[in-house]
Motif scaffolding. Structure first.
Motif, PDB file in Angstrom:
ATOM      1  N   ALA A 126      53.587  69.752  38.531  1.00 16.45           N
ATOM      2  CA  ALA A 126      52.619  68.740  38.969  1.00 16.45           C
ATOM      3  C   ALA A 126      53.010  67.360  38.455  1.00 16.45           C
ATOM      4  O   ALA A 126      52.926  66.365  39.189  1.00 16.45           O
ATOM      5  CB  ALA A 126      51.220  69.114  38.488  1.00 16.45           C
ATOM      6  N   ILE A 127      53.465  67.300  37.205  1.00 16.13           N
ATOM      7  CA  ILE A 127      53.895  66.010  36.641  1.00 16.13           C
ATOM      8  C   ILE A 127      55.144  65.508  37.372  1.00 16.13           C
ATOM      9  O   ILE A 127      55.248  64.323  37.695  1.00 16.13           O
ATOM     10  CB  ILE A 127      54.136  66.140  35.121  1.00 16.13           C
ATOM     11  CG1 ILE A 127      52.791  66.321  34.396  1.00 16.13           C
ATOM     12  CG2 ILE A 127      54.880  64.917  34.586  1.00 16.13           C
ATOM     13  CD1 ILE A 127      52.921  66.651  32.937  1.00 16.13           C
ATOM     14  N   ALA A 128      56.077  66.403  37.664  1.00 14.25           N
ATOM     15  CA  ALA A 128      57.293  66.010  38.387  1.00 14.25           C
ATOM     16  C   ALA A 128      56.943  65.487  39.784  1.00 14.25           C
ATOM     17  O   ALA A 128      57.473  64.459  40.233  1.00 14.25           O
ATOM     18  CB  ALA A 128      58.254  67.192  38.486  1.00 14.25           C
ATOM     19  N   ILE A 129      56.043  66.157  40.474  1.00 14.67           N
ATOM     20  CA  ILE A 129      55.625  65.716  41.815  1.00 14.67           C
ATOM     21  C   ILE A 129      54.933  64.359  41.727  1.00 14.67           C
ATOM     22  O   ILE A 129      55.180  63.465  42.551  1.00 14.67           O
ATOM     23  CB  ILE A 129      54.701  66.761  42.468  1.00 14.67           C
ATOM     24  CG1 ILE A 129      55.462  68.043  42.751  1.00 14.67           C
ATOM     25  CG2 ILE A 129      54.058  66.218  43.731  1.00 14.67           C
ATOM     26  CD1 ILE A 129      56.583  67.902  43.757  1.00 14.67           C
ATOM     27  N   ALA A 130      54.077  64.167  40.745  1.00 14.97           N
ATOM     28  CA  ALA A 130      53.382  62.884  40.574  1.00 14.97           C
ATOM     29  C   ALA A 130      54.380  61.758  40.295  1.00 14.97           C
ATOM     30  O   ALA A 130      54.262  60.659  40.850  1.00 14.97           O
ATOM     31  CB  ALA A 130      52.357  62.982  39.444  1.00 14.97           C
ATOM     32  N   LEU A 131      55.375  62.005  39.450  1.00 14.98           N
ATOM     33  CA  LEU A 131      56.388  60.983  39.161  1.00 14.98           C
ATOM     34  C   LEU A 131      57.232  60.657  40.395  1.00 14.98           C
ATOM     35  O   LEU A 131      57.529  59.489  40.662  1.00 14.98           O
ATOM     36  CB  LEU A 131      57.278  61.439  38.005  1.00 14.98           C
ATOM     37  CG  LEU A 131      56.632  61.415  36.620  1.00 14.98           C
ATOM     38  CD1 LEU A 131      57.570  62.012  35.588  1.00 14.98           C
ATOM     39  CD2 LEU A 131      56.240  60.004  36.244  1.00 14.98           C
ATOM     40  N   ILE A 132      57.613  61.676  41.122  1.00 12.41           N
ATOM     41  CA  ILE A 132      58.382  61.450  42.349  1.00 12.41           C
ATOM     42  C   ILE A 132      57.552  60.636  43.341  1.00 12.41           C
ATOM     43  O   ILE A 132      58.058  59.713  43.986  1.00 12.41           O
ATOM     44  CB  ILE A 132      58.850  62.788  42.958  1.00 12.41           C
ATOM     45  CG1 ILE A 132      59.919  63.411  42.069  1.00 12.41           C
ATOM     46  CG2 ILE A 132      59.359  62.595  44.381  1.00 12.41           C
ATOM     47  CD1 ILE A 132      60.298  64.830  42.448  1.00 12.41           C
ATOM     48  N   GLY A 133      56.291  60.949  43.474  1.00 13.22           N
ATOM     49  CA  GLY A 133      55.406  60.194  44.362  1.00 13.22           C
ATOM     50  C   GLY A 133      55.271  58.745  43.934  1.00 13.22           C
ATOM     51  O   GLY A 133      55.309  57.836  44.767  1.00 13.22           O
ATOM     52  N   LEU A 134      55.146  58.515  42.627  1.00 14.03           N
ATOM     53  CA  LEU A 134      55.015  57.160  42.107  1.00 14.03           C
ATOM     54  C   LEU A 134      56.296  56.351  42.333  1.00 14.03           C
ATOM     55  O   LEU A 134      56.243  55.197  42.780  1.00 14.03           O
ATOM     56  CB  LEU A 134      54.678  57.213  40.616  1.00 14.03           C
ATOM     57  CG  LEU A 134      54.278  55.905  39.955  1.00 14.03           C
ATOM     58  CD1 LEU A 134      53.020  55.351  40.589  1.00 14.03           C
ATOM     59  CD2 LEU A 134      54.049  56.134  38.470  1.00 14.03           C
ATOM     60  N   VAL A 135      57.433  56.949  42.066  1.00 16.36           N
ATOM     61  CA  VAL A 135      58.715  56.274  42.294  1.00 16.36           C
ATOM     62  C   VAL A 135      58.900  55.985  43.783  1.00 16.36           C
ATOM     63  O   VAL A 135      59.358  54.903  44.165  1.00 16.36           O
ATOM     64  CB  VAL A 135      59.880  57.118  41.727  1.00 16.36           C
ATOM     65  CG1 VAL A 135      61.214  56.584  42.204  1.00 16.36           C
ATOM     66  CG2 VAL A 135      59.823  57.140  40.207  1.00 16.36           C
ATOM     67  N   SER A 136      58.517  56.923  44.639  1.00 13.43           N
ATOM     68  CA  SER A 136      58.616  56.715  46.083  1.00 13.43           C
ATOM     69  C   SER A 136      57.741  55.559  46.541  1.00 13.43           C
ATOM     70  O   SER A 136      58.137  54.761  47.397  1.00 13.43           O
ATOM     71  CB  SER A 136      58.206  57.981  46.837  1.00 13.43           C
ATOM     72  OG  SER A 136      59.069  59.028  46.521  1.00 13.43           O
ATOM     73  N   LEU A 137      56.570  55.433  45.971  1.00 12.25           N
ATOM     74  CA  LEU A 137      55.663  54.343  46.305  1.00 12.25           C
ATOM     75  C   LEU A 137      56.284  52.988  45.958  1.00 12.25           C
ATOM     76  O   LEU A 137      56.260  52.058  46.763  1.00 12.25           O
ATOM     77  CB  LEU A 137      54.329  54.529  45.577  1.00 12.25           C
ATOM     78  CG  LEU A 137      53.244  53.518  45.893  1.00 12.25           C
ATOM     79  CD1 LEU A 137      52.811  53.638  47.342  1.00 12.25           C
ATOM     80  CD2 LEU A 137      52.063  53.734  44.974  1.00 12.25           C
ATOM     81  N   PHE A 138      56.859  52.879  44.769  1.00 12.64           N
ATOM     82  CA  PHE A 138      57.521  51.638  44.370  1.00 12.64           C
ATOM     83  C   PHE A 138      58.743  51.342  45.245  1.00 12.64           C
ATOM     84  O   PHE A 138      59.016  50.196  45.590  1.00 12.64           O
ATOM     85  CB  PHE A 138      57.924  51.674  42.892  1.00 12.64           C
ATOM     86  CG  PHE A 138      56.766  51.517  41.957  1.00 12.64           C
ATOM     87  CD1 PHE A 138      55.962  50.384  42.002  1.00 12.64           C
ATOM     88  CD2 PHE A 138      56.468  52.497  41.040  1.00 12.64           C
ATOM     89  CE1 PHE A 138      54.896  50.228  41.139  1.00 12.64           C
ATOM     90  CE2 PHE A 138      55.398  52.361  40.165  1.00 12.64           C
ATOM     91  CZ  PHE A 138      54.611  51.225  40.215  1.00 12.64           C
ATOM     92  N   LEU A 139      59.474  52.384  45.605  1.00 11.81           N
ATOM     93  CA  LEU A 139      60.636  52.217  46.468  1.00 11.81           C
ATOM     94  C   LEU A 139      60.234  51.698  47.840  1.00 11.81           C
ATOM     95  O   LEU A 139      60.871  50.780  48.376  1.00 11.81           O
ATOM     96  CB  LEU A 139      61.394  53.542  46.597  1.00 11.81           C
ATOM     97  CG  LEU A 139      62.627  53.524  47.479  1.00 11.81           C
ATOM     98  CD1 LEU A 139      63.684  52.597  46.903  1.00 11.81           C
ATOM     99  CD2 LEU A 139      63.179  54.922  47.642  1.00 11.81           C
ATOM    100  N   LEU A 140      59.180  52.236  48.406  1.00 11.81           N
ATOM    101  CA  LEU A 140      58.711  51.776  49.712  1.00 11.81           C
ATOM    102  C   LEU A 140      58.243  50.323  49.659  1.00 11.81           C
ATOM    103  O   LEU A 140      58.502  49.550  50.584  1.00 11.81           O
ATOM    104  CB  LEU A 140      57.602  52.683  50.227  1.00 11.81           C
ATOM    105  CG  LEU A 140      58.042  54.065  50.684  1.00 11.81           C
ATOM    106  CD1 LEU A 140      56.846  54.923  51.055  1.00 11.81           C
ATOM    107  CD2 LEU A 140      58.993  53.955  51.854  1.00 11.81           C
ATOM    108  N   ALA A 141      57.578  49.936  48.596  1.00 15.70           N
ATOM    109  CA  ALA A 141      57.143  48.547  48.443  1.00 15.70           C
ATOM    110  C   ALA A 141      58.354  47.617  48.344  1.00 15.70           C
ATOM    111  O   ALA A 141      58.367  46.525  48.927  1.00 15.70           O
ATOM    112  CB  ALA A 141      56.253  48.402  47.217  1.00 15.70           C
ATOM    113  N   SER A 142      59.376  48.053  47.636  1.00 17.99           N
ATOM    114  CA  SER A 142      60.593  47.248  47.515  1.00 17.99           C
ATOM    115  C   SER A 142      61.308  47.124  48.856  1.00 17.99           C
ATOM    116  O   SER A 142      61.821  46.056  49.200  1.00 17.99           O
ATOM    117  CB  SER A 142      61.542  47.862  46.493  1.00 17.99           C
ATOM    118  OG  SER A 142      60.970  47.846  45.213  1.00 17.99           O
TER     119      SER A 142
END
Length: 140
Positions: free
Chosen positions: A8-24
């Motif tokens: 669950a923590i790994a999925i949450a981190l991947i989701g958070l990194v993906s969110l920042f990547l999309l914004a960039s």
């Protein structure tokens, strides 16, 4: 049970990194679009200067149109034409007949507005009083 928490923590981190990547990526897209607009305008300014020099050298009359695209040989790839009202499309060039402005409508809805200047200019490539000036950026 511990593995589920780690997963669950790994999925949450991947989701958070993906969110920042999309914004960039969205920011980079805006910067690239602005660079393309500036490139198109620089090309049109050079073609305007060439048209003016050619007409002055041959003692010809300058076009009466306020649409700078009518003055140049090569139109921007995504130029849609002259309209009385703004088209619904995004990431396009069009000429607003009402305002007498060449407009690029960005993907995010903001606009880059340009006007063909006669008799003076802002110091950028002005030949025989003809220039292509950028106006304040607007939002629709």
């Amino acid at each position: 049970m511990r593995r589920y928490y780690e997963f669950a923590i790994a999925i949450a981190l991947i989701g958070l990194v993906s969110l920042f990547l999309l914004a960039s990526l969205d920011s980079v897209r805006s910067d690239m679009e602005e660079a393309l607009v500036q490139s198109d305008v620089a090309s049109m300014r050079l073609e305007l200067a060439e048209a003016v020099v050619h007409r002055v050298a041959s003692s010809g009359d300058l076009p009466q149109s306020n649409n700078p695209v009518d003055w140049v040989a090569s139109k921007p790839a995504n130029y849609r034409g002259a309209f009385d009202a703004a088209p619904d499309e995004r990431s396009i060039w069009y000429f607003d007949r009402q305002a007498g402005e060449l407009i690029y409508r960005f993907h995010d809805g903001s606009r880059a507005r340009f006007r063909l200047g006669r008799g003076g200019g802002d110091g950028r490539l002005v030949i025989s009083g003809i220039s292509l000036r950028r106006l304040e950026q607007g939002r629709e």
